[in-house]
Scaffold this motif. Structure first.
Motif, short mmCIF file in Angstrom:
data_model
loop_
_atom_site.label_atom_id
_atom_site.label_comp_id
_atom_site.label_asym_id
_atom_site.label_seq_id
_atom_site.Cartn_x
_atom_site.Cartn_y
_atom_site.Cartn_z
N THR A 195 -17.24 -4.50 -35.27
CA THR A 195 -17.63 -4.49 -33.86
C THR A 195 -16.41 -4.68 -32.96
O THR A 195 -16.26 -4.01 -31.93
CB THR A 195 -18.67 -5.58 -33.58
OG1 THR A 195 -19.81 -5.37 -34.40
CG2 THR A 195 -19.08 -5.58 -32.12
N THR A 210 -20.75 -9.42 -25.85
CA THR A 210 -19.88 -9.11 -26.99
C THR A 210 -18.50 -8.67 -26.51
O THR A 210 -17.47 -9.07 -27.07
CB THR A 210 -20.51 -8.03 -27.87
OG1 THR A 210 -21.74 -8.51 -28.40
CG2 THR A 210 -19.58 -7.65 -29.02
N VAL A 267 -22.56 -2.02 -27.36
CA VAL A 267 -22.74 -3.45 -27.58
C VAL A 267 -23.14 -4.10 -26.26
O VAL A 267 -23.20 -3.43 -25.21
CB VAL A 267 -21.46 -4.13 -28.12
CG1 VAL A 267 -21.04 -3.53 -29.46
CG2 VAL A 267 -20.32 -4.00 -27.11
N ARG A 281 -14.52 -1.51 -32.65
CA ARG A 281 -15.21 -0.53 -31.81
C ARG A 281 -15.03 -0.86 -30.33
O ARG A 281 -14.78 0.02 -29.50
CB ARG A 281 -16.70 -0.50 -32.18
CG ARG A 281 -17.44 0.70 -31.60
CD ARG A 281 -18.76 0.95 -32.29
NE ARG A 281 -19.76 -0.07 -31.97
CZ ARG A 281 -20.22 -0.96 -32.83
NH1 ARG A 281 -19.77 -0.97 -34.08
NH2 ARG A 281 -21.13 -1.85 -32.47
#
Length: 320
Positions: free
Chosen positions: A29, A14, A10, A32
């Motif tokens: 996300t 982020t 990413v 992760r």
């Protein structure tokens, strides 16, 4: 942060959003990124982040004392609410001198984002300059300089007094909290209002200091008066002392004297007999305080009106 971003696949932005608990990250996300952070042992550096953002993610708490059960319970609730939002606490107690201006200065030196003033210290907050601190005060009259939250103590006291009158008492005696306490004054006001609404004469209240020892000392006076048949006590700790004084005098509870407290502390159900009391929702109060001070520190809701008072609940047990 760049290494975490590469591992999670990413952008660095982020990762920053995940670290700052932004809602603008989808759950997959976020999971992760958090897995990559855990795998790499990444920890945000609070001091460095404060230098970059101008915010420490620390909330100050000002209390007269932490020796009272109510203050300790509220501090615990505030700590849990702050932790859930990624904030730390800096706690200042005022002691006997009660110089709240100095407390605000100390919190400024520690770079807190805002502060919460508890209970008895609320009266001092009206006479001190918060000097730009985002401020939330618990149990105080409305003030344009800060947000005010609290419990509807008068409503709780009215419910307590009504309960004791409904079981047949001609009047209800009151073991009050200390002068200068907003909560104590509101509980006394509710007691007086309910007695007046029922046409009952209010006996002269006896004033303690929230401690069980003061409840016992004043309880000895009440126990010696055969006309006393119901007592509303301004907190559970003083009620504990009163229960002992009544038992020592051979007064049966609740057959001779009904007793009712306020707060519903964790041990109230374990008193002998289990104590009827008015339950404050400390968890909700702590969560509300943290949410408001964070909103004000972030420039959100500073112009919003104060939230409504939290309504306490009457919890009936064997003492009444």
């Amino acid at each position: 942060m760049a290494v975490v971003a590469a591992r999670a696949g990413v952008s660095g932005q982020t990762v920053s959003r995940v670290v700052n608990d932004s809602p603008r990250v989808d759950p997959e996300t976020r999971a992760r990124v958090e897995a990559a952070m855990a795998e790499l042992g990444y920890r945000p550096h609070r001091a460095a982040r404060a230098l970059r953002t101008g915010r420490s993610r620390t909330i100050g708490v000002v209390a007269q004392t932490l020796a009272t059960v109510g203050n300790s319970a509220l501090l615990q609730a505030i700590a849990e609410a702050a932790e859930s939002r990624g904030y730390a606490l800096a706690v200042v107690t005022l002691g006997v001198q009660g110089r709240i201006g100095e407390a605000f200065d100390r919190l400024h030196e520690q770079g807190v984002d805002g502060a919460i003033v508890l209970n008895e210290a609320s009266a001092l907050a009206r006479d001190a300059d918060p000097a730009g601190l985002a401020l939330v005060v618990v149990d105080a009259p409305a003030d344009a300089r800060f947000a005010v939250i609290g419990t509807d103590h008068a409503a709780g006291a009215r419910a307590a007094t009504a309960h004791l009158l409904d079981r047949g008492a001609q009047t209800v005696h009151h073991l009050a909290g200390p002068a200068g306490s907003f909560a104590a004054a509101e509980r006394e006001r509710g007691w007086r209002e309910e007695l007046a609404a029922r046409g009952a004469t209010p006996p002269e209240p006896r004033r303690g200091d929230w401690s069980a020892a003061s409840g016992h000392r004043l309880g000895e006076e009440l126990a010696a008066d055969p006309s006393v048949e119901a007592v509303f006590v301004a907190n559970d700790q003083m009620a504990l002392g009163l229960l002992r004084a009544l038992a020592d005098a051979g007064r049966r509870i609740p057959e001779d004297v009904a007793v009712l407290g306020f707060d519903d502390i964790a041990d109230a159900a374990e008193f002998r007999p289990p104590l009827t009391t008015v339950r404050q929702d400390f968890a909700a109060l702590g969560d509300q305080a943290v949410r408001l001070v964070v909103d004000r520190a972030e420039g959100l809701g500073a112009e919003a009106s104060d939230p409504p008072l939290l309504v306490p609940a009457l919890v009936v047990r064997a003492s009444s």
